[in-house]
Design an enzyme around this catalytic site. Structure first.
Site, PDB file in Angstrom:
ATOM      1  N   ASP A 258       0.865  -1.066  -0.072  1.00 19.47           N
ATOM      2  CA  ASP A 258       0.109  -0.161   0.075  1.00 19.47           C
ATOM      3  C   ASP A 258       1.169   1.331  -0.180  1.00 19.47           C
ATOM      4  OD1 ASP A 258      -2.520   1.495   0.511  1.00 19.47           O
ATOM      5  OD2 ASP A 258      -1.653   1.818   2.538  1.00 19.47           O
TER       6      ASP A 258
ATOM      7  N   ASP B 234      -0.233   5.089   1.043  1.00 16.94           N
ATOM      8  CA  ASP B 234      -0.675   6.030   1.969  1.00 16.94           C
ATOM      9  C   ASP B 234      -0.787   5.401   3.285  1.00 16.94           C
ATOM     10  OD1 ASP B 234      -1.110   8.761   0.690  1.00 16.94           O
ATOM     11  OD2 ASP B 234      -2.653   7.630  -0.343  1.00 16.94           O
TER      12      ASP B 234
ATOM     13  N   THR C 116      -2.283   0.707  -4.556  1.00 24.86           N
ATOM     14  CA  THR C 116      -2.972   1.893  -3.836  1.00 24.86           C
ATOM     15  C   THR C 116      -4.214   2.220  -4.459  1.00 24.86           C
ATOM     16  OG1 THR C 116      -2.446   4.229  -3.249  1.00 24.86           O
ATOM     17  CG2 THR C 116      -1.806   3.402  -5.355  1.00 24.86           C
ATOM     18  N   SER C 117      -5.004   2.800  -3.564  1.00 26.91           N
ATOM     19  CA  SER C 117      -6.446   3.382  -3.877  1.00 26.91           C
ATOM     20  C   SER C 117      -6.417   4.633  -4.582  1.00 26.91           C
ATOM     21  CB  SER C 117      -7.306   3.639  -2.805  1.00 26.91           C
ATOM     22  OG  SER C 117      -7.679   2.239  -2.186  1.00 26.91           O
TER      23      SER C 117
ATOM     24  N   LYS D 178     -10.515  -1.460  -2.447  1.00 30.96           N
ATOM     25  CA  LYS D 178     -10.518  -2.039  -0.913  1.00 30.96           C
ATOM     26  C   LYS D 178     -11.512  -1.525  -0.037  1.00 30.96           C
ATOM     27  CE  LYS D 178      -5.549  -1.241  -1.135  1.00 30.96           C
ATOM     28  NZ  LYS D 178      -4.021  -0.487  -0.819  1.00 30.96           N
TER      29      LYS D 178
ATOM     30  N   ASP E  21      -1.707  -0.274   6.170  1.00 33.00           N
ATOM     31  CA  ASP E  21      -1.958   0.354   7.313  1.00 33.00           C
ATOM     32  C   ASP E  21      -3.637   0.612   7.895  1.00 33.00           C
ATOM     33  OD1 ASP E  21      -2.669   3.783   6.971  1.00 33.00           O
ATOM     34  OD2 ASP E  21      -2.508   2.299   5.238  1.00 33.00           O
TER      35      ASP E  21
END
Length: 221
Positions: free
Chosen positions: A18, A20, A113-114, A145, A170
């Site tokens: 991931d 962020d 990642t989003s 996600k 995270d």
């Protein structure tokens, strides 16, 4: 395996990362942008912040404003992405991220990642981090996600069975996505601990990477 700070060793064939909160600390800008959005929409800022980490913006909006049309969420999300991409004030690397990424040179790994491509590029650049060659971004998936699609796509692009992947995450949404993909999850930072990853580390200074016989050995803690 319970989340623990006790030194732990995991082996994998690939790592899925991931961004962020895992590689990049972007909490300051996320707070600024999403609290402004909460105010514009008459929502409690703390409630909004409890939802948005790990998800694509339009998916967060759908949870927070369930009666709003999808098209409106998508248009609002596009505006939010532009805001976030332009605002990199306070974006820094998670402690140890640069050295961790350097240790993965030549080893199978991917960013999952989003964020979209523009936002991921802006934040990794602001933090002084290199982008992995294999990237699964918002444009690459049909579901955000906690859906496992992104992690499964990352594994497929690397040619590795999901069970042989370790995810670094995270957020609750990201940890749930990794689990749903059938992968082991290393939680990074205090936010992750609340969601019971397989192993938890304070930051990436607590991760050591070793290559051995086609596998990646992780020493954690």
């Amino acid at each position: 395996m319970p989340a623990t700070a006790t030194p732990t060793v995991l082996t994998a064939r690939a790592l899925l990362l991931d961004m962020d909160g895992t590689l990049v600390n972007s909490d300051a800008v996320v707070e600024r942008v999403w609290r402004r959005w909460a105010e514009r929409n008459g929502l409690d800022g703390d409630e909004v912040m409890s939802v948005v980490h790990g998800r694509q913006g339009h998916a967060s909006m759908a949870l927070l404003l369930p009666g709003r049309p999808v098209e409106e969420n998508l248009a609002d999300n596009a505006r939010m992405l532009a805001e976030e991409t332009a605002d990199t004030d306070g974006v820094i690397e998670i402690a140890g991220a640069g050295a961790f990424l350097a240790s993965l040179d030549g080893l199978p790994h991917a960013l999952v990642t989003s964020a979209d491509v523009a936002l991921a590029t802006a934040r990794m650049d602001a933090a002084g981090l290199r982008l992995p060659a294999v990237r699964v971004t918002a444009e690459s998936v049909g579901a955000s996600k906690p859906d496992p699609e992104g992690f499964l796509k990352g594994a497929a692009e690397l040619g590795v069975d999901p069970a042989d992947c370790v995810v670094f995450e995270d957020s609750g949404a990201g940890i749930a996505a990794g689990r749903a993909a059938g992968m082991r999850v290393v939680g990074v930072g205090p936010r992750a601990v609340r969601h019971e990853p397989d192993v938890a580390v304070r930051d990436l200074t607590q991760v050591r990477v070793e290559a051995a016989d086609g596998t990646v050995r992780l020493r954690l803690g």
